[in-house]
Design a protein around this motif. Structure first.
Motif, PDB file in Angstrom:
ATOM      1  N   SER A  73     106.506  81.787   3.203  1.00 17.11           N
ATOM      2  CA  SER A  73     105.670  80.770   3.847  1.00 17.11           C
ATOM      3  C   SER A  73     104.493  81.348   4.616  1.00 17.11           C
ATOM      4  O   SER A  73     103.591  80.620   4.983  1.00 17.11           O
ATOM      5  N   GLY A  74     104.496  82.633   4.872  1.00 21.35           N
ATOM      6  CA  GLY A  74     103.423  83.241   5.646  1.00 21.35           C
ATOM      7  C   GLY A  74     103.774  83.412   7.113  1.00 21.35           C
ATOM      8  O   GLY A  74     103.050  84.045   7.862  1.00 21.35           O
ATOM      9  N   ILE A  75     104.903  82.847   7.537  1.00 17.22           N
ATOM     10  CA  ILE A  75     105.375  83.041   8.908  1.00 17.22           C
ATOM     11  C   ILE A  75     106.294  84.259   8.877  1.00 17.22           C
ATOM     12  O   ILE A  75     107.183  84.351   8.018  1.00 17.22           O
ATOM     13  N   PRO A  76     106.091  85.243   9.777  1.00 13.82           N
ATOM     14  CA  PRO A  76     106.874  86.485   9.724  1.00 13.82           C
ATOM     15  C   PRO A  76     108.388  86.236   9.672  1.00 13.82           C
ATOM     16  O   PRO A  76     108.914  85.376  10.369  1.00 13.82           O
ATOM     17  N   VAL A  77     109.052  87.003   8.828  1.00 18.05           N
ATOM     18  CA  VAL A  77     110.505  86.966   8.689  1.00 18.05           C
ATOM     19  C   VAL A  77     111.011  88.391   8.863  1.00 18.05           C
ATOM     20  O   VAL A  77     110.489  89.319   8.241  1.00 18.05           O
ATOM     21  N   THR A  78     112.023  88.554   9.697  1.00 21.42           N
ATOM     22  CA  THR A  78     112.613  89.865   9.939  1.00 21.42           C
ATOM     23  C   THR A  78     114.023  89.891   9.374  1.00 21.42           C
ATOM     24  O   THR A  78     114.802  88.969   9.611  1.00 21.42           O
ATOM     25  N   ILE A  79     114.325  90.932   8.640  1.00 21.32           N
ATOM     26  CA  ILE A  79     115.686  91.164   8.160  1.00 21.32           C
ATOM     27  C   ILE A  79     116.122  92.469   8.803  1.00 21.32           C
ATOM     28  O   ILE A  79     115.519  93.517   8.567  1.00 21.32           O
ATOM     29  N   ASP A  80     117.137  92.373   9.660  1.00 19.66           N
ATOM     30  CA  ASP A  80     117.569  93.578  10.362  1.00 19.66           C
ATOM     31  C   ASP A  80     119.080  93.589  10.527  1.00 19.66           C
ATOM     32  O   ASP A  80     119.781  92.746   9.982  1.00 19.66           O
ATOM     33  N   ASN A  81     119.541  94.571  11.283  1.00 16.73           N
ATOM     34  CA  ASN A  81     120.969  94.766  11.518  1.00 16.73           C
ATOM     35  C   ASN A  81     121.737  94.858  10.187  1.00 16.73           C
ATOM     36  O   ASN A  81     122.842  94.334  10.062  1.00 16.73           O
ATOM     37  N   ALA A  82     121.118  95.485   9.195  1.00 13.83           N
ATOM     38  CA  ALA A  82     121.754  95.637   7.877  1.00 13.83           C
ATOM     39  C   ALA A  82     122.908  96.625   7.974  1.00 13.83           C
ATOM     40  O   ALA A  82     122.776  97.690   8.568  1.00 13.83           O
ATOM     41  N   ARG A  83     124.029  96.245   7.381  1.00 11.22           N
ATOM     42  CA  ARG A  83     125.233  97.073   7.376  1.00 11.22           C
ATOM     43  C   ARG A  83     125.819  97.066   5.973  1.00 11.22           C
ATOM     44  O   ARG A  83     125.833  96.041   5.301  1.00 11.22           O
ATOM     45  N   ILE A  84     126.336  98.229   5.549  1.00  8.32           N
ATOM     46  CA  ILE A  84     126.980  98.323   4.242  1.00  8.32           C
ATOM     47  C   ILE A  84     128.169  99.275   4.351  1.00  8.32           C
ATOM     48  O   ILE A  84     128.090 100.309   5.006  1.00  8.32           O
ATOM     49  N   THR A  85     129.276  98.872   3.723  1.00  4.91           N
ATOM     50  CA  THR A  85     130.451  99.723   3.650  1.00  4.91           C
ATOM     51  C   THR A  85     130.993  99.699   2.225  1.00  4.91           C
ATOM     52  O   THR A  85     130.753  98.752   1.481  1.00  4.91           O
ATOM     53  N   ALA A  86     131.721 100.751   1.892  1.00  3.12           N
ATOM     54  CA  ALA A  86     132.361 100.832   0.583  1.00  3.12           C
ATOM     55  C   ALA A  86     133.818 101.245   0.805  1.00  3.12           C
ATOM     56  O   ALA A  86     134.098 102.188   1.555  1.00  3.12           O
ATOM     57  N   ILE A  87     134.735 100.521   0.175  1.00  4.48           N
ATOM     58  CA  ILE A  87     136.151 100.853   0.208  1.00  4.48           C
ATOM     59  C   ILE A  87     136.570 101.034  -1.250  1.00  4.48           C
ATOM     60  O   ILE A  87     136.303 100.183  -2.093  1.00  4.48           O
ATOM     61  N   ALA A  88     137.230 102.164  -1.536  1.00  7.73           N
ATOM     62  CA  ALA A  88     137.605 102.465  -2.919  1.00  7.73           C
ATOM     63  C   ALA A  88     139.046 102.926  -3.008  1.00  7.73           C
ATOM     64  O   ALA A  88     139.582 103.521  -2.064  1.00  7.73           O
ATOM     65  N   GLN A  89     139.658 102.637  -4.174  1.00  9.53           N
ATOM     66  CA  GLN A  89     140.976 103.166  -4.463  1.00  9.53           C
ATOM     67  C   GLN A  89     141.185 103.201  -5.960  1.00  9.53           C
ATOM     68  O   GLN A  89     140.472 102.544  -6.717  1.00  9.53           O
ATOM     69  N   SER A  90     142.169 103.967  -6.380  1.00  3.07           N
ATOM     70  CA  SER A  90     142.492 104.054  -7.804  1.00  3.07           C
ATOM     71  C   SER A  90     143.026 102.712  -8.290  1.00  3.07           C
ATOM     72  O   SER A  90     143.646 101.961  -7.542  1.00  3.07           O
ATOM     73  N   SER A  91     142.764 102.442  -9.569  1.00  5.10           N
ATOM     74  CA  SER A  91     143.217 101.202 -10.176  1.00  5.10           C
ATOM     75  C   SER A  91     144.315 101.506 -11.184  1.00  5.10           C
ATOM     76  O   SER A  91     144.290 102.534 -11.849  1.00  5.10           O
ATOM     77  N   SER A  92     145.251 100.585 -11.314  1.00  2.20           N
ATOM     78  CA  SER A  92     146.332 100.787 -12.270  1.00  2.20           C
ATOM     79  C   SER A  92     146.042 100.156 -13.614  1.00  2.20           C
ATOM     80  O   SER A  92     146.785 100.316 -14.569  1.00  2.20           O
TER      81      SER A  92
END
Length: 164
Positions: free
Chosen positions: A144-163
């Motif tokens: 729209s032309g009105i400033p937009v802020t995207i912040d406080n970004a967080r990412i995690t990964a959890i992994a394990q073997s699959s059967s």
């Protein structure tokens, strides 16, 4: 689009000898979009060593806060969040995308800042385990032309073997 310090991330992976369930916490940043043609930006990344797992399944959790001025009829914003994976220095693979959309149809003159949480999760089955980096890129689709802020970004990964 991938982390410039990826080499260091892979060195960390090569020293990781853990088995079972693996948790990796990533790094995030923020960005402010001012114009419709502002370029896309990487806002979060996480590196995880899957080499000690068999048929690993990886759960990616991403969250962020989107801030914008409320009020004003006809204000419309749309952003696409894209999740990529890079394993062992291969080419990035797009795993999925999610669209955030906001339409203000009211005629309010309130100019307070509105904050909305935006998050997604994704389950990835990795065929050839190694050291993998997941990262999120955001790009404006409709602005729209009105400033937009995207912040406080967080990412995690959890992994394990699959059967399976």
């Amino acid at each position: 689009m991938i982390n410039k310090d990826r080499h260091e991330d892979y060195e960390t992976c090569s020293t990781n000898k853990s088995k079972g369930i693996i948790l990796a916490c990533g790094q995030g940043s923020g960005i402010e979009f001012l114009l419709q043609n502002d370029p896309q930006a990487q806002i979060a990344h996480v590196t995880i060593d899957l080499s000690h797992l068999i048929k690993p399944k990886v759960l990616i959790d991403f969250s962020s806060i989107i801030s914008f001025f409320s009020g004003g009829s006809g204000i419309e914003n749309q952003f696409r969040f894209e999740l990529f994976r890079v394993c062992d220095n291969e080419a990035p693979v797009l795993l999925g995308n999610w669209v955030f959309e906001r339409r203000d149809t009211g005629g309010s003159t309130d100019t307070s800042v509105e904050k909305i949480a935006f998050n997604f999760n994704f389950c990835d089955c990795v065929k050839y385990p190694g050291c993998c980096q997941y990262f999120v890129v955001v790009r404006p689709l409709l602005f729209s032309g009105i400033p937009v802020t995207i912040d406080n970004a967080r990412i995690t990964a959890i992994a394990q073997s699959s059967s399976d």
